[in-house]
Design an enzyme around this catalytic site. Structure first.
Site, PDB file in Angstrom:
ATOM      1  N   SER A  24     -58.393  -7.274  67.500  1.00 52.65           N
ATOM      2  CA  SER A  24     -58.750  -5.633  67.746  1.00 52.65           C
ATOM      3  C   SER A  24     -60.131  -5.617  68.522  1.00 52.65           C
ATOM      4  O   SER A  24     -60.967  -6.719  68.354  1.00 52.65           O
ATOM      5  CB  SER A  24     -58.796  -4.924  66.485  1.00 52.65           C
ATOM      6  OG  SER A  24     -59.686  -3.908  66.422  1.00 52.65           O
ATOM      7  N   TYR A  60     -62.617  -3.095  57.690  1.00 57.14           N
ATOM      8  CA  TYR A  60     -61.710  -3.702  58.742  1.00 57.14           C
ATOM      9  C   TYR A  60     -62.471  -4.649  59.929  1.00 57.14           C
ATOM     10  O   TYR A  60     -61.813  -5.630  60.225  1.00 57.14           O
ATOM     11  CB  TYR A  60     -61.321  -2.289  59.446  1.00 57.14           C
ATOM     12  CG  TYR A  60     -60.053  -2.537  60.421  1.00 57.14           C
ATOM     13  CD1 TYR A  60     -58.920  -2.876  60.367  1.00 57.14           C
ATOM     14  CD2 TYR A  60     -60.477  -2.287  61.843  1.00 57.14           C
ATOM     15  CE1 TYR A  60     -57.945  -3.030  61.237  1.00 57.14           C
ATOM     16  CE2 TYR A  60     -59.511  -2.530  62.909  1.00 57.14           C
ATOM     17  CZ  TYR A  60     -58.355  -3.031  62.401  1.00 57.14           C
ATOM     18  OH  TYR A  60     -57.315  -3.313  63.667  1.00 57.14           O
TER      19      TYR A  60
HETATM   20  N1  LIG Z   1     -53.219   1.073  66.304  1.00 58.02           N
HETATM   21  C1  LIG Z   1     -54.445   0.493  66.566  1.00 58.02           C
HETATM   22  O1  LIG Z   1     -55.183   1.672  67.065  1.00 58.02           O
HETATM   23  C2  LIG Z   1     -54.912  -0.598  66.930  1.00 58.02           C
HETATM   24  C3  LIG Z   1     -56.041  -0.928  67.360  1.00 58.02           C
HETATM   25  C4  LIG Z   1     -56.454  -2.506  67.588  1.00 58.02           C
HETATM   26  C5  LIG Z   1     -55.612  -3.472  66.916  1.00 58.02           C
HETATM   27  N2  LIG Z   1     -54.542  -2.943  66.137  1.00 58.02           N
HETATM   28  C6  LIG Z   1     -54.004  -3.934  65.336  1.00 58.02           C
HETATM   29  O2  LIG Z   1     -52.498  -3.827  65.788  1.00 58.02           O
HETATM   30  C7  LIG Z   1     -51.849  -4.486  64.631  1.00 58.02           C
HETATM   31  C8  LIG Z   1     -50.390  -3.590  64.398  1.00 58.02           C
HETATM   32  O3  LIG Z   1     -50.880  -2.498  64.014  1.00 58.02           O
HETATM   33  P1  LIG Z   1     -50.079  -1.256  64.429  1.00 58.02           P
HETATM   34  O4  LIG Z   1     -51.237  -0.301  65.010  1.00 58.02           O
HETATM   35  O5  LIG Z   1     -48.979  -1.448  65.245  1.00 58.02           O
HETATM   36  O6  LIG Z   1     -49.602  -0.356  63.175  1.00 58.02           O
HETATM   37  P2  LIG Z   1     -48.317  -0.095  62.430  1.00 58.02           P
HETATM   38  O7  LIG Z   1     -48.666   0.188  60.893  1.00 58.02           O
HETATM   39  O8  LIG Z   1     -47.516   0.819  63.380  1.00 58.02           O
HETATM   40  O9  LIG Z   1     -47.727  -1.567  62.332  1.00 58.02           O
HETATM   41  C9  LIG Z   1     -48.131  -2.439  61.109  1.00 58.02           C
HETATM   42  C10 LIG Z   1     -46.494  -2.954  60.571  1.00 58.02           C
HETATM   43  O10 LIG Z   1     -46.916  -3.803  59.602  1.00 58.02           O
HETATM   44  C11 LIG Z   1     -46.641  -3.636  58.266  1.00 58.02           C
HETATM   45  N3  LIG Z   1     -47.147  -3.976  57.250  1.00 58.02           N
HETATM   46  C12 LIG Z   1     -48.197  -3.282  56.819  1.00 58.02           C
HETATM   47  N4  LIG Z   1     -48.666  -4.233  55.654  1.00 58.02           N
HETATM   48  C13 LIG Z   1     -47.543  -5.107  55.482  1.00 58.02           C
HETATM   49  C14 LIG Z   1     -47.505  -6.151  54.625  1.00 58.02           C
HETATM   50  N5  LIG Z   1     -48.399  -6.427  53.490  1.00 58.02           N
HETATM   51  N6  LIG Z   1     -46.510  -6.831  54.536  1.00 58.02           N
HETATM   52  C15 LIG Z   1     -45.624  -6.942  55.653  1.00 58.02           C
HETATM   53  N7  LIG Z   1     -45.469  -5.969  56.614  1.00 58.02           N
HETATM   54  C16 LIG Z   1     -46.800  -4.915  56.381  1.00 58.02           C
HETATM   55  C17 LIG Z   1     -46.193  -2.121  58.399  1.00 58.02           C
HETATM   56  O11 LIG Z   1     -44.901  -1.766  57.656  1.00 58.02           O
HETATM   57  C18 LIG Z   1     -46.174  -1.806  60.066  1.00 58.02           C
HETATM   58  O12 LIG Z   1     -44.519  -1.786  60.260  1.00 58.02           O
HETATM   59  C19 LIG Z   1     -52.559  -4.795  63.631  1.00 58.02           C
HETATM   60  O13 LIG Z   1     -53.192  -5.962  63.400  1.00 58.02           O
HETATM   61  C20 LIG Z   1     -54.072  -3.733  63.744  1.00 58.02           C
HETATM   62  O14 LIG Z   1     -55.108  -4.122  63.033  1.00 58.02           O
HETATM   63  C21 LIG Z   1     -54.206  -1.523  65.862  1.00 58.02           C
END
Ligand SMILES: NC(=O)c1ccc[n+]([C@@H]2O[C@H](COP(=O)([O-])OP(=O)(O)OC[C@H]3O[C@@H](n4cnc5c(N)ncnc54)[C@H](O)[C@@H]3O)[C@@H](O)[C@H]2O)c1
Length: 275
Positions: A148, A161
């Site tokens: 991130s 985080y």
């Molecule tokens: N959305 C943003 O703005 C953003 C920005 C920077 C980084 N990220 C990173 O992107 C990655 C994906 O996140 P996202 O934004 O797509 O969110 P999201 O919630 O849409 O996707 C995350 C998925 O992980 C699953 N999950 C959560 N906890 C879990 C667990 N304990 N075991 C198994 N599955 C689990 C959820 O069910 C979900 O399907 C993460 O690492 C997040 O930190 C997101």
């Protein structure tokens, strides 16, 4: 089999958190590039939707929790049993802290939030890497971890985080060191996007999504490239890192896929003024 379609023809990838957001965009892109994909996600609903959407010859979805080693192992086994091998492990499942600050969190919340968030964001990456390591050494494959902007700069989350994503940087560096020469280990650090990203149950944020506390305009506004990225916009660097043809030489590398954020950082009020 001979290459027919894309950069990832005949490759097999396991993606944690592949049920929505970035993980789902990675599933879509990897399939488009010719890969077969396994997913580990804790949401039964998302796992069912994946099974319905993708054929069994393309995708195997396992419902489980990244914080349990046995579930990570089941997912690796499902990939190997179904597709014969594993080439790429993508540690991606994580939760956010909705930028809860040190000052605003009670000591109890800080402790329970730490346990829950680090368990998923940090321990989950380690357990997944452990479970996948044998198969990846055998295939001389690679690991990619989702970071991130919070892996590099403050202001994109709270201390929980931000610390968890900095910890993932350490995981990448250490594993790239330990697993050479067989396995390449890299990271991609996206910036804000609309996804289902939620917060810890222990902070009462389990139903709070990222876009409940952010707007597309606010995200675009802090990015030097001045647009609101979609999850699919981040998938290119993963394809490049996973591709054997495009990446023989990168290991221990973290790609800032954050629309230029590092050029000028995130503008925030000073939190110390709250008191
Ligand atoms: N959305 C943003 O703005 C953003 C920005 C920077 C980084 N990220 C990173 O992107 C990655 C994906 O996140 P996202 O934004 O797509 O969110 P999201 O919630 O849409 O996707 C995350 C998925 O992980 C699953 N999950 C959560 N906890 C879990 C667990 N304990 N075991 C198994 N599955 C689990 C959820 O069910 C979900 O399907 C993460 O690492 C997040 O930190 C997101």
């Amino acid at each position: 089999m001979t290459p027919t379609k894309g950069w990832l023809d005949n490759e097999v990838a396991l993606i944690t958190g592949g049920g929505s957001g970035l993980g789902l965009a990675l599933v879509e892109r990897f399939v488009e590039e010719g890969a077969r994909v396994a997913v580990l996600d804790r949401s039964a609903q998302k796992v069912a939707a994946l099974r319905e959407r993708f054929g069994a010859h393309t995708l195997v979805a396992v419902q489980g929790d990244v914080t349990a080693y046995a579930d990570n192992e089941r997912a690796v086994q499902a990939a190997v049993d179904t597709f014969g091998k594993l080439d790429v492990f993508i540690g991606n499942a994580a939760i956010w802290d909705h930028a809860s600050s040190l000052v605003d969190l009670s000591p109890e919340q800080l402790e329970s939030g730490f346990q829950e968030l680090f368990s998923i964001n940090v321990k989950g990456y380690l357990l997944g890497a452990k479970a996948a390591s044998r198969a990846l050494i055998a295939s001389e494959g690679s690991m990619i971890f989702t970071l991130s902007n919070s892996a590099f700069y403050p202001g994109g989350g709270g201390p929980l985080y931000t610390a968890s994503k900095h910890a993932a940087v350490g995981i990448i560096r250490q594993l790239a060191y330990e697993l050479a020469p067989k396995v390449r280990v890299n990271g991609v650090g996206p910036c804000g996007m609309a996804s289902d990203l939620r917060g810890p149950v222990s902070l009462g944020q389990q139903d709070l999504r990222i876009m409940d506390s952010r707007t597309p305009e606010a995200i675009a506004g802090i990015l030097p490239l001045q647009f609101f990225p979609q999850p699919a916009d981040f998938t290119g660097p993963y394809v490049m890192l996973a591709s054997r043809a495009n990446n023989r030489v990168l290991s221990g590398v973290m790609i800032n896929a954050d629309a230029g954020l590092g050029i000028r950082g995130i503008r925030h009020a000073a939190g110390g003024l709250h008191l």
